[in-house]
Design a protein around this motif. Sequence first.
Motif, PDB file in Angstrom:
ATOM      1  N   THR A  14       0.836  -1.192   0.000  1.00  0.00           N
ATOM      2  CA  THR A  14       0.000   0.000   0.000  1.00  0.00           C
ATOM      3  C   THR A  14       0.876   1.250   0.000  1.00  0.00           C
ATOM      4  O   THR A  14       0.613   2.197  -0.727  1.00  0.00           O
ATOM      5  N   ARG A  55       3.967   1.554  -1.067  1.00  0.00           N
ATOM      6  CA  ARG A  55       4.648   1.678  -2.360  1.00  0.00           C
ATOM      7  C   ARG A  55       3.713   2.264  -3.412  1.00  0.00           C
ATOM      8  O   ARG A  55       4.074   3.186  -4.133  1.00  0.00           O
ATOM      9  N   ARG A  56       2.504   1.741  -3.525  1.00  0.00           N
ATOM     10  CA  ARG A  56       1.547   2.249  -4.510  1.00  0.00           C
ATOM     11  C   ARG A  56       1.189   3.707  -4.224  1.00  0.00           C
ATOM     12  O   ARG A  56       1.081   4.510  -5.130  1.00  0.00           O
ATOM     13  N   GLU A  60       3.981   5.899  -5.382  1.00  0.00           N
ATOM     14  CA  GLU A  60       4.066   6.000  -6.838  1.00  0.00           C
ATOM     15  C   GLU A  60       3.167   7.118  -7.360  1.00  0.00           C
ATOM     16  O   GLU A  60       3.489   7.770  -8.342  1.00  0.00           O
ATOM     17  N   TYR A 106       9.796  -4.417  -1.824  1.00  0.00           N
ATOM     18  CA  TYR A 106       8.903  -3.357  -2.283  1.00  0.00           C
ATOM     19  C   TYR A 106       9.622  -2.043  -2.584  1.00  0.00           C
ATOM     20  O   TYR A 106       9.106  -1.205  -3.309  1.00  0.00           O
ATOM     21  N   ASP A 150      -1.463 -10.337  -7.022  1.00  0.00           N
ATOM     22  CA  ASP A 150      -2.537  -9.377  -6.796  1.00  0.00           C
ATOM     23  C   ASP A 150      -2.055  -8.333  -5.805  1.00  0.00           C
ATOM     24  O   ASP A 150      -1.876  -8.627  -4.625  1.00  0.00           O
ATOM     25  N   ILE A 151      -1.849  -7.131  -6.294  1.00  0.00           N
ATOM     26  CA  ILE A 151      -1.366  -6.076  -5.406  1.00  0.00           C
ATOM     27  C   ILE A 151      -2.425  -5.006  -5.168  1.00  0.00           C
ATOM     28  O   ILE A 151      -2.124  -3.880  -4.831  1.00  0.00           O
ATOM     29  N   GLY A 152      -3.671  -5.369  -5.364  1.00  0.00           N
ATOM     30  CA  GLY A 152      -4.770  -4.474  -5.026  1.00  0.00           C
ATOM     31  C   GLY A 152      -5.109  -3.469  -6.097  1.00  0.00           C
ATOM     32  O   GLY A 152      -4.774  -3.632  -7.261  1.00  0.00           O
ATOM     33  N   ASN A 153      -5.771  -2.402  -5.671  1.00  0.00           N
ATOM     34  CA  ASN A 153      -6.216  -1.374  -6.610  1.00  0.00           C
ATOM     35  C   ASN A 153      -5.082  -0.388  -6.910  1.00  0.00           C
ATOM     36  O   ASN A 153      -3.934  -0.623  -6.534  1.00  0.00           O
ATOM     37  N   GLU A 200      -4.288   2.291  -5.586  1.00  0.00           N
ATOM     38  CA  GLU A 200      -3.658   2.799  -4.364  1.00  0.00           C
ATOM     39  C   GLU A 200      -2.941   1.703  -3.589  1.00  0.00           C
ATOM     40  O   GLU A 200      -2.363   1.952  -2.540  1.00  0.00           O
ATOM     41  N   GLY A 201      -2.993   0.459  -4.091  1.00  0.00           N
ATOM     42  CA  GLY A 201      -2.334  -0.648  -3.423  1.00  0.00           C
ATOM     43  C   GLY A 201      -3.150  -1.269  -2.312  1.00  0.00           C
ATOM     44  O   GLY A 201      -2.674  -2.133  -1.592  1.00  0.00           O
ATOM     45  N   GLU A 202      -4.387  -0.841  -2.176  1.00  0.00           N
ATOM     46  CA  GLU A 202      -5.241  -1.385  -1.124  1.00  0.00           C
ATOM     47  C   GLU A 202      -5.885  -2.675  -1.604  1.00  0.00           C
ATOM     48  O   GLU A 202      -6.242  -2.799  -2.775  1.00  0.00           O
TER      49      GLU A 202
END
Length: 78
Positions: free
Chosen positions: A1, A3-4, A7, A35, A53-56, A58-60
Amino acid sequence: TVRRFLEIHGETLEKVVFAVSELEEATYQKLLPLYFPRSLEEEIQSLPYLPADIGNAEGEPVVPERQIRITEKPGVPD
């Protein structure tokens, strides 16, 4: 989360601080290079260990059961 988030919004922050206990510190020391690789070589070595799978954006994590569903007339049968 983190990291995303960085970014997308990283240019607005100067520093990120992880506050962890002594018990958690070893885990963070081991996982942070995955990460936040410090070199291209470290990044390449990390790829097989990262989850697919690293989420949406935003990384959530995305959990379908927890997503908000908006309907035109809630409670009224179709």
